[in-house]
Design a protein around this motif. Structure first.
Motif, PDB file in Angstrom:
ATOM      1  N   SER A   1      26.447 -13.102 -14.768  1.00  0.00           N
ATOM      2  CA  SER A   1      26.434 -13.383 -13.336  1.00  0.00           C
ATOM      3  C   SER A   1      27.771 -13.974 -12.904  1.00  0.00           C
ATOM      4  CB  SER A   1      25.304 -14.371 -13.042  1.00  0.00           C
ATOM      5  OG  SER A   1      25.166 -14.579 -11.675  1.00  0.00           O
ATOM      6  N   GLY A   2      28.278 -13.509 -11.784  1.00  0.00           N
ATOM      7  CA  GLY A   2      29.528 -14.032 -11.248  1.00  0.00           C
ATOM      8  C   GLY A   2      30.778 -13.378 -11.785  1.00  0.00           C
ATOM      9  N   SER A   3      30.640 -12.399 -12.670  1.00  0.00           N
ATOM     10  CA  SER A   3      31.825 -11.772 -13.264  1.00  0.00           C
ATOM     11  C   SER A   3      32.486 -10.741 -12.352  1.00  0.00           C
ATOM     12  CB  SER A   3      31.475 -11.129 -14.614  1.00  0.00           C
ATOM     13  OG  SER A   3      30.519 -10.105 -14.449  1.00  0.00           O
ATOM     14  N   GLY A   4      31.788 -10.317 -11.303  1.00  0.00           N
ATOM     15  CA  GLY A   4      32.365  -9.352 -10.376  1.00  0.00           C
ATOM     16  C   GLY A   4      31.876  -7.924 -10.586  1.00  0.00           C
ATOM     17  N   LYS A   5      30.736  -7.769 -11.242  1.00  0.00           N
ATOM     18  CA  LYS A   5      30.190  -6.441 -11.527  1.00  0.00           C
ATOM     19  C   LYS A   5      30.002  -5.613 -10.261  1.00  0.00           C
ATOM     20  CE  LYS A   5      26.424  -8.062 -13.370  1.00  0.00           C
ATOM     21  NZ  LYS A   5      26.615  -9.505 -13.335  1.00  0.00           N
ATOM     22  N   SER A   6      29.373  -6.199  -9.275  1.00  0.00           N
ATOM     23  CA  SER A   6      29.070  -5.457  -8.046  1.00  0.00           C
ATOM     24  C   SER A   6      30.342  -5.109  -7.288  1.00  0.00           C
ATOM     25  CB  SER A   6      28.130  -6.260  -7.146  1.00  0.00           C
ATOM     26  OG  SER A   6      26.909  -6.476  -7.822  1.00  0.00           O
ATOM     27  N   THR A   7      31.281  -6.025  -7.246  1.00  0.00           N
ATOM     28  CA  THR A   7      32.544  -5.770  -6.543  1.00  0.00           C
ATOM     29  C   THR A   7      33.296  -4.625  -7.204  1.00  0.00           C
ATOM     30  OG1 THR A   7      32.690  -8.077  -5.843  1.00  0.00           O
ATOM     31  CG2 THR A   7      34.746  -6.807  -5.834  1.00  0.00           C
ATOM     32  N   LEU A   8      33.465  -4.690  -8.534  1.00  0.00           N
ATOM     33  CA  LEU A   8      34.167  -3.616  -9.223  1.00  0.00           C
ATOM     34  C   LEU A   8      33.370  -2.323  -9.166  1.00  0.00           C
ATOM     35  CD1 LEU A   8      36.436  -2.419 -10.877  1.00  0.00           C
ATOM     36  CD2 LEU A   8      35.337  -3.333 -12.948  1.00  0.00           C
ATOM     37  N   GLY A   9      32.069  -2.392  -9.357  1.00  0.00           N
ATOM     38  CA  GLY A   9      31.247  -1.185  -9.330  1.00  0.00           C
ATOM     39  C   GLY A   9      31.356  -0.447  -8.003  1.00  0.00           C
ATOM     40  N   ALA A  10      31.254  -1.171  -6.904  1.00  0.00           N
ATOM     41  CA  ALA A  10      31.360  -0.543  -5.592  1.00  0.00           C
ATOM     42  C   ALA A  10      32.752   0.042  -5.373  1.00  0.00           C
ATOM     43  CB  ALA A  10      31.017  -1.560  -4.501  1.00  0.00           C
ATOM     44  N   SER A  11      33.771  -0.678  -5.802  1.00  0.00           N
ATOM     45  CA  SER A  11      35.146  -0.199  -5.649  1.00  0.00           C
ATOM     46  C   SER A  11      35.392   1.059  -6.487  1.00  0.00           C
ATOM     47  CB  SER A  11      36.120  -1.313  -6.051  1.00  0.00           C
ATOM     48  OG  SER A  11      37.450  -0.882  -5.938  1.00  0.00           O
ATOM     49  N   LEU A  12      34.901   1.064  -7.715  1.00  0.00           N
ATOM     50  CA  LEU A  12      35.034   2.244  -8.582  1.00  0.00           C
ATOM     51  C   LEU A  12      34.298   3.435  -7.988  1.00  0.00           C
ATOM     52  CD1 LEU A  12      34.574   1.319 -12.347  1.00  0.00           C
ATOM     53  CD2 LEU A  12      36.460   2.543 -11.288  1.00  0.00           C
ATOM     54  N   ALA A  13      33.080   3.200  -7.527  1.00  0.00           N
ATOM     55  CA  ALA A  13      32.287   4.287  -6.941  1.00  0.00           C
ATOM     56  C   ALA A  13      33.020   4.896  -5.748  1.00  0.00           C
ATOM     57  CB  ALA A  13      30.912   3.772  -6.522  1.00  0.00           C
ATOM     58  N   GLU A  14      33.583   4.040  -4.911  1.00  0.00           N
ATOM     59  CA  GLU A  14      34.330   4.536  -3.752  1.00  0.00           C
ATOM     60  C   GLU A  14      35.532   5.352  -4.201  1.00  0.00           C
ATOM     61  OE1 GLU A  14      36.713   2.935   0.191  1.00  0.00           O
ATOM     62  OE2 GLU A  14      35.489   1.529  -0.941  1.00  0.00           O
ATOM     63  N   ALA A  15      36.278   4.853  -5.169  1.00  0.00           N
ATOM     64  CA  ALA A  15      37.472   5.552  -5.643  1.00  0.00           C
ATOM     65  C   ALA A  15      37.126   6.902  -6.278  1.00  0.00           C
ATOM     66  CB  ALA A  15      38.232   4.682  -6.645  1.00  0.00           C
ATOM     67  N   LEU A  16      35.964   6.967  -6.909  1.00  0.00           N
ATOM     68  CA  LEU A  16      35.561   8.190  -7.604  1.00  0.00           C
ATOM     69  C   LEU A  16      34.708   9.124  -6.742  1.00  0.00           C
ATOM     70  CD1 LEU A  16      34.639   6.536 -11.017  1.00  0.00           C
ATOM     71  CD2 LEU A  16      36.588   8.071 -10.587  1.00  0.00           C
ATOM     72  N   GLY A  17      34.329   8.668  -5.551  1.00  0.00           N
ATOM     73  CA  GLY A  17      33.450   9.467  -4.707  1.00  0.00           C
ATOM     74  C   GLY A  17      32.057   9.596  -5.303  1.00  0.00           C
ATOM     75  N   ALA A  18      31.605   8.537  -5.961  1.00  0.00           N
ATOM     76  CA  ALA A  18      30.310   8.546  -6.646  1.00  0.00           C
ATOM     77  C   ALA A  18      29.352   7.571  -5.972  1.00  0.00           C
ATOM     78  CB  ALA A  18      30.505   8.141  -8.111  1.00  0.00           C
ATOM     79  N   ALA A  19      28.072   7.751  -6.243  1.00  0.00           N
ATOM     80  CA  ALA A  19      27.069   6.800  -5.782  1.00  0.00           C
ATOM     81  C   ALA A  19      27.207   5.503  -6.575  1.00  0.00           C
ATOM     82  CB  ALA A  19      25.673   7.376  -5.983  1.00  0.00           C
ATOM     83  N   PHE A  20      26.847   4.388  -5.934  1.00  0.00           N
ATOM     84  CA  PHE A  20      26.832   3.093  -6.599  1.00  0.00           C
ATOM     85  C   PHE A  20      25.399   2.586  -6.625  1.00  0.00           C
ATOM     86  CE2 PHE A  20      26.977  -1.625  -6.184  1.00  0.00           C
ATOM     87  CZ  PHE A  20      27.390  -1.881  -7.489  1.00  0.00           C
ATOM     88  N   ILE A  21      24.948   2.164  -7.796  1.00  0.00           N
ATOM     89  CA  ILE A  21      23.602   1.619  -7.963  1.00  0.00           C
ATOM     90  C   ILE A  21      23.727   0.154  -8.369  1.00  0.00           C
ATOM     91  CG2 ILE A  21      21.486   1.732  -9.330  1.00  0.00           C
ATOM     92  CD1 ILE A  21      21.907   4.761  -9.521  1.00  0.00           C
ATOM     93  N   GLU A  22      23.103  -0.709  -7.597  1.00  0.00           N
ATOM     94  CA  GLU A  22      23.102  -2.146  -7.862  1.00  0.00           C
ATOM     95  C   GLU A  22      21.901  -2.483  -8.734  1.00  0.00           C
ATOM     96  OE1 GLU A  22      23.638  -5.531  -8.658  1.00  0.00           O
ATOM     97  OE2 GLU A  22      25.142  -5.063  -7.127  1.00  0.00           O
TER      98      GLU A  22
END
Length: 180
Positions: free
Chosen positions: A9-30
């Motif tokens: 918790s607090g490591s930035g998973k959601s922030t990086l995941g959303a950013s990666l998904a946007e960069a790759l044009g992929a869906a992001f699942i939380e």
């Protein structure tokens, strides 16, 4: 490919995941969205989850990631995936190529981040139990580790570079060529 950004918790998973998904044009699942109400209440009350609490969550999350992967060939998810057995269970449920990106950070920095979050059910008091549970990926896992203290854009760029290298390595394995 399924890409899972993992860590405590607090490591930035959601922030990086959303950013990666946007960069790759992929869906992001939380991954947090797949916890049942009893697990959320347990964490909110300051009690760590047990493996028995986690198995159904991992199965639901893995099934959702797998469905998205089959529909669109690429998906990014955020999930703590703290132990090897959790990652293995996710990989089985996803049933497709899966890569993990661990965001690792110092306990004091992570505590500060968790304490600053507003409206999240995960109290900072559970961070120590997560850190004690964390099993960093082993060399035989398709994973890399990034420093959670790095700026979000730098993390995204490092993750993209690693994934590009992983793609070249996969292609080499399948074609018999030299890979990275």
């Amino acid at each position: 490919m399924a890409i899972i950004v993992m860590g405590v918790s607090g490591s930035g998973k959601s922030t990086l995941g959303a950013s990666l998904a946007e960069a790759l044009g992929a869906a992001f699942i939380e991954g947090d969205a797949f916890h049942d109400a009893a697990a959320v209440a347990k964490m909110r009350a300051g009690h760590p989850l047990t493996d028995a609490d986690r198995w159904p969550w991992l199965d639901r999350l893995g099934a959702a990631i797998g469905a998205e992967l089959r529909a669109n060939d690429l998906v990014v998810a955020a999930c703590s995936a703290l132990r090897r057995c959790y990652r293995d269970r996710l990989v089985r449920a996803i049933d497709g190529p899966t890569r993990f990106i661990l965001l690792a950070g110092g306990a004091d920095d992570l505590r500060e981040r968790v304490a600053r979050r507003a409206g999240h059910y995960m109290p900072s008091s559970l961070l120590d139990s997560q850190l004690a549970t964390l099993e960093p990926p082993l060399p035989d896992e398709a994973a890399t580790t990034l420093d959670a203290a790095a700026p979000p854009d730098a993390l995204r760029d490092a993750a993209l570079a690693w994934l590009e290298g992983e793609g070249a390595a996969d292609a080499a394995r399948y074609t018999g060529g030299a890979g990275g």
